[in-house]
Design a protein around this motif. Structure first.
Motif, short mmCIF file in Angstrom:
data_model
loop_
_atom_site.label_atom_id
_atom_site.label_comp_id
_atom_site.label_asym_id
_atom_site.label_seq_id
_atom_site.Cartn_x
_atom_site.Cartn_y
_atom_site.Cartn_z
N TYR A 68 2.66 -3.97 3.94
CA TYR A 68 3.83 -3.39 3.29
C TYR A 68 3.44 -1.97 2.89
O TYR A 68 2.57 -1.80 2.04
N ILE A 69 4.04 -0.99 3.54
CA ILE A 69 3.66 0.40 3.34
C ILE A 69 4.81 1.17 2.72
O ILE A 69 5.90 1.25 3.29
N ASP A 70 4.54 1.74 1.56
CA ASP A 70 5.50 2.56 0.83
C ASP A 70 5.26 4.02 1.20
O ASP A 70 4.17 4.55 0.99
N THR A 71 6.28 4.65 1.75
CA THR A 71 6.16 6.03 2.23
C THR A 71 6.78 7.05 1.27
O THR A 71 6.83 8.23 1.58
N SER A 72 7.21 6.58 0.12
CA SER A 72 8.00 7.44 -0.78
C SER A 72 7.24 8.66 -1.30
O SER A 72 7.87 9.66 -1.64
N THR A 73 5.94 8.61 -1.38
CA THR A 73 5.17 9.75 -1.91
C THR A 73 4.73 10.73 -0.82
O THR A 73 4.21 11.79 -1.13
N LEU A 74 4.94 10.36 0.45
CA LEU A 74 4.48 11.19 1.57
C LEU A 74 5.25 12.51 1.63
O LEU A 74 6.48 12.52 1.68
N THR A 98 13.38 3.14 11.43
CA THR A 98 14.80 3.11 11.76
C THR A 98 15.68 3.79 10.73
O THR A 98 16.89 3.68 10.79
N TRP A 99 15.12 4.47 9.76
CA TRP A 99 15.96 5.12 8.76
C TRP A 99 16.19 6.56 9.12
O TRP A 99 15.59 7.15 9.92
N ILE A 124 4.20 -3.94 10.43
CA ILE A 124 4.31 -3.10 9.23
C ILE A 124 5.73 -3.26 8.70
O ILE A 124 6.70 -3.22 9.46
N HIS A 125 5.83 -3.44 7.41
CA HIS A 125 7.13 -3.42 6.73
C HIS A 125 7.17 -2.14 5.90
O HIS A 125 6.37 -1.97 4.99
N TRP A 126 8.08 -1.25 6.27
CA TRP A 126 8.17 0.05 5.64
C TRP A 126 9.09 0.01 4.43
O TRP A 126 10.10 -0.68 4.44
N SER A 127 8.77 0.81 3.44
CA SER A 127 9.68 1.07 2.33
C SER A 127 9.52 2.53 1.92
O SER A 127 8.56 3.19 2.32
N GLY A 128 10.45 3.02 1.16
CA GLY A 128 10.36 4.40 0.69
C GLY A 128 11.16 5.38 1.52
O GLY A 128 11.55 6.43 1.05
N ASN A 129 11.40 5.05 2.78
CA ASN A 129 12.23 5.85 3.67
C ASN A 129 11.93 7.35 3.63
O ASN A 129 12.82 8.17 3.43
N SER A 130 10.68 7.70 3.82
CA SER A 130 10.25 9.11 3.81
C SER A 130 10.93 9.90 4.92
O SER A 130 10.77 9.59 6.11
N ALA A 131 11.66 10.94 4.53
CA ALA A 131 12.29 11.83 5.51
C ALA A 131 11.23 12.56 6.33
O ALA A 131 11.41 12.81 7.52
N MET A 167 0.85 -1.16 0.00
CA MET A 167 0.00 0.00 0.00
C MET A 167 0.90 1.23 0.00
O MET A 167 1.93 1.25 0.66
N VAL A 168 0.51 2.22 -0.75
CA VAL A 168 1.29 3.45 -0.87
C VAL A 168 0.56 4.56 -0.12
O VAL A 168 -0.62 4.79 -0.35
N LEU A 169 1.29 5.22 0.77
CA LEU A 169 0.70 6.35 1.49
C LEU A 169 0.48 7.51 0.54
O LEU A 169 1.21 7.67 -0.43
#
Length: 87
Positions: free
Chosen positions: A30-36, A86-87, A61-68, A1-3
């Motif tokens: 699985y949550i993609d944070t890259s667009t947040l 943790t990023w 939750i498994h995070w991806s995208g590493n949104s700052a 899922m993409v935020l």
């Protein structure tokens, strides 16, 4: 899922329903944070509630995208560890 780009109090009701639907179908998200681009404390609270609901099902939750944006907001609110960021 993409935020979405924004996960704020304005979008919470819509996203709460989406998360409820996802949690009912799986114990791991699985949550993609890259667009947040923007998140407020309500958005952080929603993500924490999702994590707790999954934890109750022995999931996570498994995070991806590493949104700052997410990382900084969670850190500022003292929620990084609780969310597993943790990023």
């Amino acid at each position: 899922m993409v935020l979405p780009e924004h996960l704020t109090i304005i979008e919470i009701a819509q996203w709460k329903e989406e998360f409820i639907s996802q949690i009912s179908e799986a114990s791991v998200l699985y949550i993609d944070t890259s667009t947040l681009k923007k998140i407020d404390s309500a958005g952080i609270q929603l993500l924490f509630a999702v994590k707790q609901a999954l934890k109750a099902k022995e999931g996570d939750i498994h995070w991806s995208g590493n949104s700052a944006v997410l990382s900084k907001s969670a850190q500022w609110l003292g929620m990084s560890d609780a969310l597993g960021i943790t990023w």
